[in-house]
Motif scaffolding. Structure first.
Motif, mmCIF file in Angstrom:
data_model
loop_
_atom_site.group_PDB
_atom_site.id
_atom_site.type_symbol
_atom_site.label_atom_id
_atom_site.label_comp_id
_atom_site.label_asym_id
_atom_site.label_seq_id
_atom_site.Cartn_x
_atom_site.Cartn_y
_atom_site.Cartn_z
ATOM 1 N N LYS A 49 -1.742 -4.446 -10.551
ATOM 2 C CA LYS A 49 -1.361 -3.162 -9.957
ATOM 3 C C LYS A 49 -0.111 -3.303 -9.081
ATOM 4 O O LYS A 49 0.860 -2.546 -9.219
ATOM 5 N N SER A 50 -0.150 -4.279 -8.171
ATOM 6 C CA SER A 50 1.004 -4.451 -7.269
ATOM 7 C C SER A 50 2.249 -4.849 -8.054
ATOM 8 O O SER A 50 3.356 -4.407 -7.748
ATOM 9 N N THR A 51 2.044 -5.690 -9.070
ATOM 10 C CA THR A 51 3.179 -6.101 -9.898
ATOM 11 C C THR A 51 3.818 -4.879 -10.554
ATOM 12 O O THR A 51 5.050 -4.734 -10.570
ATOM 13 N N PHE A 94 3.588 -0.254 1.671
ATOM 14 C CA PHE A 94 3.173 -1.540 1.117
ATOM 15 C C PHE A 94 1.692 -1.799 1.311
ATOM 16 O O PHE A 94 1.063 -1.260 2.222
ATOM 17 N N GLN A 95 1.149 -2.665 0.417
ATOM 18 C CA GLN A 95 -0.199 -3.191 0.645
ATOM 19 C C GLN A 95 -0.070 -4.109 1.858
ATOM 20 O O GLN A 95 0.689 -5.058 1.840
ATOM 21 N N GLY A 96 -0.796 -3.835 2.931
ATOM 22 C CA GLY A 96 -0.440 -4.492 4.212
ATOM 23 C C GLY A 96 0.711 -3.666 4.725
ATOM 24 O O GLY A 96 1.550 -3.249 3.952
ATOM 25 N N ALA A 170 2.685 4.041 -3.096
ATOM 26 C CA ALA A 170 1.766 3.634 -2.031
ATOM 27 C C ALA A 170 0.760 2.654 -2.599
ATOM 28 O O ALA A 170 -0.048 3.008 -3.459
ATOM 29 N N ASP A 171 0.837 1.396 -2.135
ATOM 30 C CA ASP A 171 -0.063 0.351 -2.634
ATOM 31 C C ASP A 171 -1.237 0.232 -1.675
ATOM 32 O O ASP A 171 -1.095 -0.313 -0.583
ATOM 33 N N GLU A 172 -2.365 0.785 -2.097
ATOM 34 C CA GLU A 172 -3.578 0.805 -1.270
ATOM 35 C C GLU A 172 -3.298 1.329 0.143
ATOM 36 O O GLU A 172 -3.488 0.606 1.125
#
Ligand SMILES: Nc1ncnc2c1ncn2[C@@H]1O[C@H](COP(=O)(O)OP(=O)(O)OP(=O)(O)O)[C@@H](O)[C@H]1O
Ligand SMILES: [Mg+2]
Lengths: 234, 403
Positions: A49-51, A94-96, A170-172
């Protein structure tokens, strides 16, 4: 649904490493997103997903396949051109949270506008307005270390919104937040999508959050396993 | 964008104030020593110039031999001069205003319980005129005293203080070695020369007295010549040289066995010493600037590593490679310019103290200050470039992943 394709992924692969240890993080992704859509990507951890978000955000370059952003072949752009594309069209959550440490919420939100060359006064006004939209204007001068996780995530969202991007990735965005705060943030993203017509691609683990999206993408092992409209979307 | 880079750099520098200060210490030391050296050097050059002025810019000294400038004994093999040569120089060279014959030695001068090792000079009243000495008390020699070689003397201020304290020396009787003589005058002080040589530490006797009672010969060791106002010193030197060659029977092609020195040569010799000193210490300064530059490079590399994640965020948000490069380069430049400014202030402070201590004028040179400032900025550019380029070339995703 007459909008033209805005994001087009065609046979995208992303392989990390080579030979024995090569990881196919993305394995032939085809995905078309139209301007104004609100998409949720779901899938187990490590499914890519993040990739995928990094490729869509022009931060990463696919190993093979074609990626067109607003009709432009991204592979043909230089590093600086991709930076300009991110600067003017894309907002990242970002995620984080990835806020600058020891830097006030206001300055964090101002950051993208520095690079688009907005004068200081206008920049601060826009940053305060963005913080107001996420309900944090009272915390404008606090450092990230003085903010709760949910507040930091809202600052990160304000930073993504401040430059009036065409797409927010938006990553998580609700990764570590309680349900109430998560709902607030999702409401905010949907309002942004509905009222300002901003295209939103969001990664989430939670079915509850995915319900806010118009369309659900399921990923497994670097492939798209599911792609369906969400009839319940409000 | 540049203004933002400056703002950011200042924030980053003061966030780690102590580390920043230690980093620029090399630059501070380098710039401070350059400023201090050049400023003090400038001051002593001015002092030399004013000493020469005091001695008289139109003075020429003729000595036997060829090694006077190299500090060797005056004309050990070449024959000495005579009073006749002195008078001939005055008579035959039109540009000469006054020419005084001089002989000297060092001898202990005694008065009561006090004594001092001083220069003992034999000459006559023409010397006081040529060297612009003035009488502070008493009088100069009478023609009769010069002719007959009477045991009378005139003392300098330093010798007076050593022998008489604050008292009046005129009329007292002092002993020079084994010779007793009466003090008839005191000269007005000229003070110390640039390198601390005391110009007032002497006693002067009539030349005949000196020859008969102290030296035991009739040698004249040097001619102290003043050139007429408006006459060219170089022309006077040429004329004196030609005359001396004739008087001393030096054939064509043979080397002079005497030297004709003018005060400019003394000045050149003295400023030469200053230049060597300045050059030497400038080399030290250059090395410490180099070390300072490497220090800045090191700390900037550390800073780039520490702030990798920040760089990743900036790149993701739309900073181009050149924006990141500018940011870190500006930080390095501001850091080293800060070192330059501190160094300039410290250098000027040191120069002020040094000038006081050496008793030379404090004369800061704006050109050198500007140059040091520019040079410290240059050090920042050179040594900041590599770390800044490393920051600019980071891959945004890897940078974001950095812990
Ligand atoms: N820089 C990298 N080098 C090597 N392998 C990587 C790298 N980044 C990601 N991977 C691998 O690629 C695969 C997909 O990673 P990705 O981060 O896209 O997963 P994800 O779906 O976002 O997971 P999560 O839900 O845990 O965030 C994983 O197997 C991961 O180990
Ligand atoms: Mg992920």
């Amino acid at each position: 649904m007459a909008d033209p394709p805005f994001i087009e992924l065609e046979g995208i692969t992303r392989v990390y490493g080579t030979g024995e240890v090569a990881v196919r993080a993305l394995d032939g992704i085809n995905l078309t997103v139209r301007a104004g859509e609100f998409i949720a990507i779901m899938g187990p951890s490590g499914s890519g997903k993040s990739t995928a978000m990094n490729v869509i955000g022009c931060l990463d370059r696919p190993t093979s396949g074609h990626y067109r952003f607003a009709g432009v072949e991204v592979a043909g752009l230089t590093r600086d051109q991709r930076a300009l594309l991110r600067r003017h069209y894309i907002g990242f959550v970002f995620q984080g949270y990835n806020l600058l440490p020891r830097t006030s919420a206001l300055q964090n939100v101002e950051l993208p506008l520095i690079y688009s060359g907005r004068p200081r006064a206008a920049r601060q006004r826009a940053a305060l307005e963005a913080l107001r939209r996420v309900g944090l204007e009272a915390r404008a001068l606090h450092d990230p270390s003085q903010l709760s996780g949910g507040q930091q995530q809202r600052v990160a969202i304000a930073r993504a919104l401040v430059g009036d991007p065409k797409v927010v990735l938006a990553d998580e965005p609700t990764g570590n937040l309680d349900t109430k705060t998560s709902v607030e943030i999702l409401d905010m993203l949907r309002r942004l999508n509905r009222e300002a017509g901003v295209t939103i691609v969001m990664v989430t683990h939670e079915e509850d959050m995915a319900r806010y999206a118009d369309r659900l993408i399921g990923m497994v092992d670097g492939r798209i396993a599911r792609d369906e409209q969400n009839r319940e979307a409000a | 964008m540049l203004i933002e880079a400056v703002r950011l750099a200042v924030q980053a520098i003061f966030r780690n104030a102590l580390r920043s200060f230690l980093t620029v210490l090399g630059i501070v030391i380098g710039v401070a020593s350059v400023i201090a050296m050049v400023t003090v050097g400038q001051g002593s050059t001015e002092q030399v110039a004013s000493d020469v002025e005091k001695l008289g810019a139109n003075v020429v000294i003729v000595v036997p031999g060829q090694d006077a400038m190299r500090g060797g004994p005056h004309g050990t093999t070449a024959p000495m001069f005579s009073t006749r040569i002195n008078d001939t120089v005055k008579a035959r060279v039109a540009a000469v205003a006054v020419s005084a014959p001089i002989s000297q030695t060092r001898e202990r001068v005694i008065f009561g319980n006090a004594n001092r090792l001083s220069d003992v000079v034999g000459t006559d009243n023409r010397y006081f005129e040529a060297a612009r000495w003035e009488v502070a008390a008493g009088r100069l020699f009478e023609p009769g005293e010069i002719q007959a070689g009477r045991a009378v003397c005139i003392v300098g201020e330093t010798l007076r203080q050593a022998l008489f304290g604050a008292g009046d020396p005129v009329g007292a009787s002092v002993r020079i070695g084994a010779v007793s003589c009466r003090v008839i005058g005191l000269l007005r002080s000229k003070g110390a020369s640039t390198f601390g040589a005391d110009q007032d530490d002497f006693v002067i006797l009539p030349l005949a007295t000196f020859h008969r009672r102290i030296a035991g010969n009739a040698d004249v060791q040097s001619l102290f010549v003043s050139v007429r106002d408006g006459a060219s010193i170089d022309a006077a030197r040429e004329d004196i040289t030609a005359l001396m060659r004739e008087l001393r029977r030096i054939g064509p092609g043979e080397e002079d066995d005497f030297e004709v020195l003018d005060t400019r040569q003394f000045a050149l010799m003295l400023t030469g010493i200053t230049d060597v000193l300045t050059g030497l210490l400038s080399a030290v300064a250059a090395v410490s600037l180099l070390v300072g530059g490497i220090g800045i490079m090191n700390i900037m590399l550390v800073s780039v590593t520490e702030r990798t994640r920040e760089i990743g965020i900036r790149l993701a948000i739309g900073a181009r490679a050149r924006d990141v490069l500018t940011q870190f380069l500006v930080e390095a430049i501001i850091l080293s310019m800060l070192g330059g400014v501190i160094g300039i202030l410290m250098g000027l402070g040191l120069a002020l103290a040094g000038a006081r201590w050496l008793a030379v004028p404090f004369s800061p040179d704006p050109g050198v200050v500007l140059l040091s400032f520019g040079f410290s900025a240059f050090v920042g550019i050179v040594f900041g470039f590599f770390p800044a380029r490393r920051a600019a070339r980071l891959d945004p995703i890897e940078a974001l992943r950095h812990e």
